[in-house]
Enzyme design. Structure first.
Site, PDB file in Angstrom:
ATOM      1  N   GLN A 201       0.825  -1.203   0.000  1.00  0.00           N
ATOM      2  CA  GLN A 201       0.000   0.000   0.000  1.00  0.00           C
ATOM      3  C   GLN A 201       0.859   1.253   0.000  1.00  0.00           C
ATOM      4  O   GLN A 201       0.521   2.249  -0.635  1.00  0.00           O
ATOM      5  CB  GLN A 201      -0.933   0.008   1.219  1.00  0.00           C
ATOM      6  CG  GLN A 201      -2.018   1.069   1.148  1.00  0.00           C
ATOM      7  CD  GLN A 201      -3.023   0.805   0.041  1.00  0.00           C
ATOM      8  OE1 GLN A 201      -3.313  -0.350  -0.277  1.00  0.00           O
ATOM      9  NE2 GLN A 201      -3.552   1.864  -0.560  1.00  0.00           N
ATOM     10  N   ALA A 222      -5.545   4.952  -0.221  1.00  0.00           N
ATOM     11  CA  ALA A 222      -5.293   5.159   1.208  1.00  0.00           C
ATOM     12  C   ALA A 222      -3.807   5.066   1.529  1.00  0.00           C
ATOM     13  O   ALA A 222      -3.050   4.344   0.878  1.00  0.00           O
ATOM     14  CB  ALA A 222      -6.061   4.125   2.017  1.00  0.00           C
ATOM     15  N   SER A 227      -5.516   1.620   4.828  1.00  0.00           N
ATOM     16  CA  SER A 227      -6.258   1.013   3.732  1.00  0.00           C
ATOM     17  C   SER A 227      -7.057  -0.184   4.238  1.00  0.00           C
ATOM     18  O   SER A 227      -6.549  -1.020   4.984  1.00  0.00           O
ATOM     19  CB  SER A 227      -5.299   0.530   2.640  1.00  0.00           C
ATOM     20  OG  SER A 227      -5.975  -0.302   1.712  1.00  0.00           O
ATOM     21  N   HIS A 229      -7.836  -2.627   2.573  1.00  0.00           N
ATOM     22  CA  HIS A 229      -7.235  -3.842   2.000  1.00  0.00           C
ATOM     23  C   HIS A 229      -6.203  -4.443   2.957  1.00  0.00           C
ATOM     24  O   HIS A 229      -5.991  -5.651   2.971  1.00  0.00           O
ATOM     25  CB  HIS A 229      -6.591  -3.520   0.652  1.00  0.00           C
ATOM     26  CG  HIS A 229      -7.578  -3.338  -0.448  1.00  0.00           C
ATOM     27  ND1 HIS A 229      -8.302  -4.385  -0.988  1.00  0.00           N
ATOM     28  CD2 HIS A 229      -7.988  -2.219  -1.109  1.00  0.00           C
ATOM     29  CE1 HIS A 229      -9.103  -3.932  -1.937  1.00  0.00           C
ATOM     30  NE2 HIS A 229      -8.933  -2.613  -2.031  1.00  0.00           N
ATOM     31  N   ASP A 236     -12.031  -5.946  -3.905  1.00  0.00           N
ATOM     32  CA  ASP A 236     -12.461  -5.232  -5.107  1.00  0.00           C
ATOM     33  C   ASP A 236     -12.974  -6.262  -6.098  1.00  0.00           C
ATOM     34  O   ASP A 236     -12.328  -7.296  -6.311  1.00  0.00           O
ATOM     35  CB  ASP A 236     -11.291  -4.469  -5.730  1.00  0.00           C
ATOM     36  CG  ASP A 236     -10.848  -3.290  -4.872  1.00  0.00           C
ATOM     37  OD1 ASP A 236     -11.619  -2.879  -3.988  1.00  0.00           O
ATOM     38  OD2 ASP A 236      -9.732  -2.787  -5.092  1.00  0.00           O
ATOM     39  N   GLU A 282     -16.284   4.491  -5.138  1.00  0.00           N
ATOM     40  CA  GLU A 282     -15.732   3.256  -5.702  1.00  0.00           C
ATOM     41  C   GLU A 282     -16.838   2.211  -5.777  1.00  0.00           C
ATOM     42  O   GLU A 282     -17.249   1.648  -4.765  1.00  0.00           O
ATOM     43  CB  GLU A 282     -14.564   2.739  -4.860  1.00  0.00           C
ATOM     44  CG  GLU A 282     -13.356   3.653  -4.875  1.00  0.00           C
ATOM     45  CD  GLU A 282     -12.143   3.049  -4.184  1.00  0.00           C
ATOM     46  OE1 GLU A 282     -12.256   1.911  -3.668  1.00  0.00           O
ATOM     47  OE2 GLU A 282     -11.089   3.701  -4.168  1.00  0.00           O
ATOM     48  N   HIS A 285     -15.526  -1.546  -4.687  1.00  0.00           N
ATOM     49  CA  HIS A 285     -14.907  -1.856  -3.389  1.00  0.00           C
ATOM     50  C   HIS A 285     -15.980  -2.253  -2.379  1.00  0.00           C
ATOM     51  O   HIS A 285     -16.770  -1.421  -1.931  1.00  0.00           O
ATOM     52  CB  HIS A 285     -14.131  -0.635  -2.892  1.00  0.00           C
ATOM     53  CG  HIS A 285     -13.404  -0.857  -1.599  1.00  0.00           C
ATOM     54  ND1 HIS A 285     -12.032  -0.912  -1.515  1.00  0.00           N
ATOM     55  CD2 HIS A 285     -13.852  -1.036  -0.333  1.00  0.00           C
ATOM     56  CE1 HIS A 285     -11.670  -1.106  -0.248  1.00  0.00           C
ATOM     57  NE2 HIS A 285     -12.766  -1.178   0.485  1.00  0.00           N
TER      58      HIS A 285
END
Length: 311
Positions: A201, A222, A227, A229, A236, A282, A285
């Site tokens: 990230q 991010a 983030s 993730h 995603d 988004e 996401h």
């Protein structure tokens, strides 16, 4: 005989007098206790009222010019927090409820101005954003690889350039069930990104910050540790081979929006809530939070920030 009678009478009178004095003394003690008890009771009530006022932070709100009616409404809200009274007093919104909710969502703060370390990942609704950050080097202990419903590098558009897409076990199990249900409606969902390391990230954010500037990078990518993730709870997606950032334009996306909560997922960054999430829209996401929380968020048209802000 007369002397004996006089003696008995004298003794009887003294006993009556003594008994009377005892009764009077008892009554006096009872009255004194009552008065003292009433005094302590009044003091206790006054102290409780003072403590209650301090806990509620009403004086802070009053000094800021808020009306007594609004103070009463605000302090009675279930999601009112007395330690945020100063922030409530400074923030402006359409209603008292909006003030409390928006401040609880940190909408009154400048992004990254105040960060809290998220050190407990047992709650599937954990908040990771511009104010709540995962520890550097964080990695979930229950990551599992996506064996099914994952994109294939070189075949699927924008498939993440990692060896294996991963998710936390609970989120993975729910994702598979979600994908199976979607497939019955001719919607073939594929994950294009799942868990990302802190280092990955950082490289992503650094790249876009250098190319498009930090403001752009902060809106769509991010910072490391902030983030979703990195939490292993976000994924995603795309479906039916469409470009991931255009999926909202195709048939099938409406089904995804209306059904993902049944499997514990929410659309994390809605188009009409960018002021709350402080991230750009988004459509691809989605985030696992569990069925109960996802259903509540869906029914109230909330973001994850508002879900936490309602408490």
């Amino acid at each position: 005989m007369k002397k004996r009678r006089r003696l008995k009478k004298k003794i009887r009178n003294r006993l009556i007098l003594a008994f009377g004095l005892l009764i009077a003394l008892f009554i006096l003690i009872t009255l004194i206790k009552g008065i003292v008890g009433l005094f302590h009771s009044d003091n206790k009530t006054m102290n409780n009222e003072k403590i209650t006022e301090e806990i509620k932070g009403s004086e802070t709100l009053r000094k800021a010019g808020m009306s007594e009616e609004d103070i009463k409404e605000m302090t009675s809200l279930p999601n009112y927090h007395s330690n945020r009274a100063k922030r409530y007093a400074k923030w402006k919104a359409k209603s008292v409820k909006d003030i409390v909710m928006q401040v609880n969502c940190d909408m009154d703060l400048k992004p990254y101005s105040k960060t809290t370390i998220v050190d407990d990942d047992s709650d599937m609704t954990l908040l990771v954003n511009k104010f709540y950050v995962l520890p550097e080097g964080y990695q979930p202990s229950d990551l599992v690889p996506l064996e099914d419903y994952a994109c294939v590098q070189g075949e699927d558009y924008s498939c993440q350039t990692v060896e294996q897409i991963e998710m936390r076990k609970e989120a993975y199990d729910a994702y598979v069930k979600f994908c199976k249900a979607a497939a019955k409606n001719d919607i073939n969902i594929r994950a294009i990104a799942g868990y990302r390391t802190y280092e990955y990230q950082k490289g992503l954010w650094d790249y876009y910050a250098s190319v498009n500037g930090e403001e752009y990078a902060d809106q769509y990518y991010a910072r490391p540790g902030q983030s979703e993730h990195n939490s292993g709870l976000a994924v995603d997606i795309t479906f039916n081979g469409y470009n991931f950032n255009e999926i909202e334009n195709y048939d099938g996306y409406d089904w995804i929006l209306k059904n993902m909560h049944k499997y514990g997922f929410i659309l994390r960054y809605p188009e009409d809530k960018t002021d709350v999430t402080q991230y750009g829209y988004e459509s691809w996401h989605i985030r696992y939070v569990g069925k109960e929380a996802a259903t509540k968020i869906y029914k109230n048209n909330w973001t994850l920030e508002e879900y936490h802000g309602s408490k």
